[in-house]
Scaffold this motif. Structure first.
Motif, mmCIF file in Angstrom:
data_model
loop_
_atom_site.group_PDB
_atom_site.id
_atom_site.type_symbol
_atom_site.label_atom_id
_atom_site.label_comp_id
_atom_site.label_asym_id
_atom_site.label_seq_id
_atom_site.Cartn_x
_atom_site.Cartn_y
_atom_site.Cartn_z
ATOM 1 N N UNK A 80 0.821 -1.213 0.000
ATOM 2 C CA UNK A 80 0.000 0.000 0.000
ATOM 3 C C UNK A 80 0.858 1.267 0.000
ATOM 4 N N UNK A 81 1.944 1.230 0.746
ATOM 5 C CA UNK A 81 2.844 2.381 0.806
ATOM 6 C C UNK A 81 3.293 2.781 -0.592
ATOM 7 N N UNK A 82 3.687 1.801 -1.385
ATOM 8 C CA UNK A 82 4.194 2.117 -2.718
ATOM 9 C C UNK A 82 3.085 2.475 -3.697
ATOM 10 N N UNK A 83 1.889 1.923 -3.504
ATOM 11 C CA UNK A 83 0.769 2.384 -4.319
ATOM 12 C C UNK A 83 0.455 3.837 -3.992
ATOM 13 N N UNK A 84 0.540 4.204 -2.712
ATOM 14 C CA UNK A 84 0.307 5.584 -2.321
ATOM 15 C C UNK A 84 1.324 6.537 -2.924
ATOM 16 N N UNK A 85 2.585 6.147 -2.897
ATOM 17 C CA UNK A 85 3.647 6.966 -3.486
ATOM 18 C C UNK A 85 3.418 7.134 -4.982
ATOM 19 N N UNK A 86 3.047 6.034 -5.652
ATOM 20 C CA UNK A 86 2.829 6.091 -7.100
ATOM 21 C C UNK A 86 1.638 6.985 -7.454
ATOM 22 N N UNK A 87 0.588 6.946 -6.645
ATOM 23 C CA UNK A 87 -0.575 7.817 -6.895
ATOM 24 C C UNK A 87 -0.192 9.275 -6.701
ATOM 25 N N UNK A 88 0.539 9.577 -5.628
ATOM 26 C CA UNK A 88 0.977 10.961 -5.392
ATOM 27 C C UNK A 88 1.822 11.468 -6.554
ATOM 28 N N UNK A 89 2.652 10.584 -7.123
ATOM 29 C CA UNK A 89 3.538 10.972 -8.226
ATOM 30 C C UNK A 89 2.772 11.310 -9.493
ATOM 31 N N UNK A 90 1.504 10.911 -9.580
ATOM 32 C CA UNK A 90 0.705 11.201 -10.772
ATOM 33 C C UNK A 90 0.431 12.693 -10.940
ATOM 34 N N UNK A 91 0.724 13.510 -9.926
ATOM 35 C CA UNK A 91 0.585 14.954 -10.094
ATOM 36 C C UNK A 91 1.565 15.460 -11.149
ATOM 37 N N UNK A 92 2.684 14.759 -11.298
ATOM 38 C CA UNK A 92 3.625 15.087 -12.366
ATOM 39 C C UNK A 92 3.162 14.425 -13.660
ATOM 40 N N UNK A 93 3.309 15.087 -14.792
ATOM 41 C CA UNK A 93 2.924 14.445 -16.059
ATOM 42 C C UNK A 93 3.745 13.207 -16.371
ATOM 43 N N UNK A 94 4.891 13.070 -15.722
ATOM 44 C CA UNK A 94 5.724 11.886 -15.937
ATOM 45 C C UNK A 94 5.421 10.765 -14.944
ATOM 46 N N UNK A 95 4.561 11.045 -13.965
ATOM 47 C CA UNK A 95 4.255 10.048 -12.960
ATOM 48 C C UNK A 95 3.617 8.797 -13.536
ATOM 49 N N UNK A 96 2.853 8.947 -14.611
ATOM 50 C CA UNK A 96 2.181 7.795 -15.215
ATOM 51 C C UNK A 96 3.186 6.754 -15.698
ATOM 52 N N UNK A 97 4.400 7.186 -16.041
ATOM 53 C CA UNK A 97 5.417 6.251 -16.539
ATOM 54 C C UNK A 97 6.034 5.430 -15.407
ATOM 55 N N UNK A 98 5.685 5.758 -14.178
ATOM 56 C CA UNK A 98 6.208 5.018 -13.018
ATOM 57 C C UNK A 98 5.136 4.175 -12.352
ATOM 58 N N UNK A 99 3.971 4.058 -12.982
ATOM 59 C CA UNK A 99 2.857 3.363 -12.346
ATOM 60 C C UNK A 99 3.133 1.867 -12.194
ATOM 61 N N UNK A 100 4.113 1.357 -12.918
ATOM 62 C CA UNK A 100 4.473 -0.058 -12.801
ATOM 63 C C UNK A 100 5.127 -0.367 -11.455
ATOM 64 N N UNK A 101 5.701 0.631 -10.806
ATOM 65 C CA UNK A 101 6.518 0.429 -9.609
ATOM 66 C C UNK A 101 5.816 -0.349 -8.496
ATOM 67 N N UNK A 102 4.617 0.066 -8.047
ATOM 68 C CA UNK A 102 4.002 -0.681 -6.949
ATOM 69 C C UNK A 102 3.625 -2.103 -7.329
ATOM 70 N N UNK A 103 3.375 -2.343 -8.617
ATOM 71 C CA UNK A 103 3.065 -3.703 -9.055
ATOM 72 C C UNK A 103 4.315 -4.588 -8.995
ATOM 73 N N UNK A 104 5.465 -3.997 -9.307
ATOM 74 C CA UNK A 104 6.723 -4.735 -9.168
ATOM 75 C C UNK A 104 6.971 -5.072 -7.705
ATOM 76 N N UNK A 105 6.778 -4.086 -6.837
ATOM 77 C CA UNK A 105 6.971 -4.318 -5.410
ATOM 78 C C UNK A 105 6.018 -5.405 -4.916
#
Length: 265
Positions: free
Chosen positions: A198-223
């Motif tokens: 959940x921690x990493x899903x939360x971080x990934x959602x917060x990062x979506x405020x950046x237009x580049x955040x969508x390119x990191x959405x794979x991260x919590x799934x890897x974790x």
């Protein structure tokens, strides 16, 4: 600020690699490769610090992402240090050392199979804390940031409370040989892993405020994949079944990952 994203990412990877190799050197002298587990949280957090130091524009999301990942890293690292250091090398790494043929062959083996591998995985997982810091507009936190903090806080509390409950359970001599099935552990066999996810899903959602955040959405799934299928739940449960005969019954009545009411309630 114009940013070469490839250059930024490889800069953070380079710094991480230097620190992981330095940690490997320490592990060789200590004959304890499991110190990498204590460093895991910091390994996931270091890239965020590299980006923040080199590309800080003063936007509050940059500091928020840095705080989210480092609070998690410090808590997890401190918990693992207290739990693991007094007991020497973890049995998983002892088995790897034996399979490699002893200390000398394992020295080179562990550099690539343990330290460099974990360095790359940690770097990939850290993408939201890196990409979420760039190309930010305005000077306020947006909706994604607030939602992300809420998810992160839920996960942080789940992981911290689960670890606390387990540590308290193990301190009681009356519980030696017993299975922890109380508190959060009655709802999921791995509240700490669920919280971590959940921690990493939360971080990934917060990062979506950046237009580049969508390119990191794979991260919590890897974790989550590693926590469930590789180094977390799957590996631990194989060991627990062999060590504790009662563990299979615990598996039958308790959810494996997502918190659910126990079946016997």
């Amino acid at each position: 600020m114009d940013i070469n994203i490839t250059e930024m990412l490889f800069m953070s990877l380079g710094v991480s690699a230097i620190l992981f190799v330095a940690l490997w050197v320490i592990s060789v002298f200590k004959k304890d490769a499991s110190i990498v587990d204590i460093f895991w949280g910091a390994g996931c957090a270091i890239p965020s610090a590299v980006v923040y130091i080199n590309y800080n524009t003063g936007h509050p999301l940059q500091l928020l992402l840095l705080a989210m990942v480092w609070l998690w890293a410090f808590r997890l690292g401190g918990y693992l240090a207290v739990r693991n250091l007094p007991h020497g090398e973890d049995v998983r790494y002892q088995h790897m050392r034996e399979a490699a043929g002893g200390d000398k062959p394992f020295m080179v083996n562990s550099l690539f199979r343990v330290f460099i591998l974990q360095c790359v995985i940690a770097w990939l997982i850290s993408f939201p804390t890196q990409l979420g810091q760039i190309a930010l507009s305005g000077d306020e936190l947006g909706l994604f940031a607030y939602i992300g903090v809420g998810i992160w806080f839920t996960g942080f509390m789940f992981e911290a409370v689960g670890d606390y409950q387990l540590r308290t359970f193990k301190k009681n001599a009356d519980n030696i040989g017993k299975i922890m099935d109380r508190g959060l552990w009655a709802w999921t066999r791995h509240p700490n892993y669920f919280g971590n996810s959940l921690i990493w899903f939360g971080i990934a959602v917060a990062a979506l405020q950046s237009p580049y955040g969508i390119y990191a959405i794979f991260s919590p799934f890897v974790m989550a994949f590693f926590l469930v299928k590789i180094s977390g739940k799957a590996l631990l449960e194989r060991l627990m079944v062999r060590k504790y005969p009662a563990y299979e019954a615990y598996m039958e009545r308790t959810s494996g990952f997502l918190p659910l009411p126990p079946k016997n309630s």
